[in-house]
Design a protein around this motif. Structure first.
Motif, PDB file in Angstrom:
ATOM      1  N   SER A  80       0.834  -1.204   0.000  1.00 40.47           N
ATOM      2  CA  SER A  80       0.000   0.000   0.000  1.00 40.47           C
ATOM      3  C   SER A  80       0.868   1.253   0.000  1.00 40.47           C
ATOM      4  O   SER A  80       2.044   1.205   0.362  1.00 40.47           O
ATOM      5  N   GLU A  81       0.262   2.354  -0.434  1.00 45.64           N
ATOM      6  CA  GLU A  81       0.950   3.650  -0.434  1.00 45.64           C
ATOM      7  C   GLU A  81       0.176   4.592   0.479  1.00 45.64           C
ATOM      8  O   GLU A  81      -1.053   4.609   0.456  1.00 45.64           O
ATOM      9  N   TRP A  82       0.922   5.355   1.281  1.00 50.45           N
ATOM     10  CA  TRP A  82       0.295   6.260   2.248  1.00 50.45           C
ATOM     11  C   TRP A  82       0.907   7.645   2.172  1.00 50.45           C
ATOM     12  O   TRP A  82       2.092   7.789   1.887  1.00 50.45           O
ATOM     13  N   ASN A  83       0.093   8.639   2.470  1.00 52.06           N
ATOM     14  CA  ASN A  83       0.578   9.981   2.762  1.00 52.06           C
ATOM     15  C   ASN A  83       0.635  10.092   4.266  1.00 52.06           C
ATOM     16  O   ASN A  83      -0.375   9.837   4.926  1.00 52.06           O
ATOM     17  N   THR A  84       1.779  10.479   4.800  1.00 50.79           N
ATOM     18  CA  THR A  84       1.846  10.498   6.258  1.00 50.79           C
ATOM     19  C   THR A  84       2.637  11.683   6.790  1.00 50.79           C
ATOM     20  O   THR A  84       3.559  12.165   6.133  1.00 50.79           O
ATOM     21  N   ASP A  85       2.247  12.139   7.956  1.00 51.28           N
ATOM     22  CA  ASP A  85       2.999  13.182   8.665  1.00 51.28           C
ATOM     23  C   ASP A  85       4.109  12.571   9.506  1.00 51.28           C
ATOM     24  O   ASP A  85       4.946  13.284  10.039  1.00 51.28           O
ATOM     25  N   TYR A  86       4.111  11.251   9.678  1.00 55.35           N
ATOM     26  CA  TYR A  86       5.173  10.617  10.451  1.00 55.35           C
ATOM     27  C   TYR A  86       6.471  10.609   9.641  1.00 55.35           C
ATOM     28  O   TYR A  86       6.448  10.314   8.448  1.00 55.35           O
TER      29      TYR A  86
END
Ligand code: ATP
Ligand code: PH2
Length: 145
Positions: free
Chosen positions: A34-40
Motif C-alpha cells: 500500500s501507499e500512504w501519505n503520512t505526517d510521520y
C-alpha cells in the motif's frame, strides 16, 4: 486497515497468496503493498507500525515463520537510510516476488535504487518465483465517516 489522522491511504494493491520464502515449511502467506501519505517521519512510522503489529497480536516465535501480521516500510519518498533498526529502501525488497508483484500493481515506474524501477526488478524475477504469487482478492476499504 483503519485510516487515522496522520496516515492517509492513497493506493492499495490486490492481495496475493504467496509461497513462503526463507522457511518454506510453513503455510502460504497473504501479501499486499500500500501507499500512504503520512505526517510521520520514517522512524516514527516504524514505531507506529510496530505498535499496530503488537495490537494485532503478532506472534514473534520464529524468524521468517508464521505470524499474524508483518508491516514493513519498502520505500519512503527518496529517502536512503541505513540504521541498525531501519533500512530504506527495504534491503530484501528487490529480490522478493511477493513484494515486487503487488508493488508493481500500484507503482510500476517508481524508482527503488537510482535508475532501477519496480518494473525493472519485476522483469528480472525468475518465472518460477513470479508464478508462486497468485491473485487472491481485493480488500474492500471503508470510506472515512
Ligand atoms: N524498512 C524496514 N521496514 C521494517 N522494519 C525494518 C526495516 N529496516 C529494518 N527493519 C528492522 O527489522 C526488524 C525485524 O523486522 P521483522 O521481525 O519484521 O523481520 P522479518 O519480517 O522476520 O524479516 P524481513 O525483514 O526480511 O521481512 C524490525 O524490528 C526493524 O527494526
Ligand atoms: N511468501 C512470503 N514469504 C515470506 C514473507 C512474506 O511476507 N511472504 N515474509 C518473510 C519475512 O518477513 C519471509 N518469507
Amino acid at each position: 486497515m483503519k485510516q487515522e489522522e496522520k496516515m492517509k491511504l492513497t493506493k492499495l494493491s490486490p492481495v496475493y497468496e504467496t509461497a513462503p520464502v526463507g522457511v518454506t515449511d510453513q503455510p502460504h502467506f497473504l501479501n499486499m503493498v500500500s501507499e500512504w501519505n503520512t505526517d510521520y517521519g520514517p522512524e516514527e512510522l516504524l514505531e507506529r507500525l510496530h505498535r499496530i503489529e503488537h495490537e494485532l497480536e503478532r506472534i514473534r516465535e520464529e524468524r521468517w515463520g508464521p505470524r499474524t501480521v508483518d508491516l514493513d516500510i519498502l520505500i519512503y519518498d527518496e529517502e536512503n537510510m541505513n540504521k541498525e533498526h531501519l533500512i530504506i529502501p527495504h534491503p530484501r525488497l528487490t529480490e522478493r516476488a511477493f513484494v515486487l508483484v503487488p508493488f508493481f500493481d500500484i507503482a510500476p515506474d517508481r524508482f527503488v535504487h537510482e535508475d532501477r524501477t519496480v518494473r525493472w526488478y519485476v522483469k528480472k524475477l525468475p518465472e518460477k518465483e513470479r508464478a508462486e504469487v497468485v491473485y487472491w482478492g481485493d480488500l474492500l476499504i471503508e470510506e472515512d465517516a
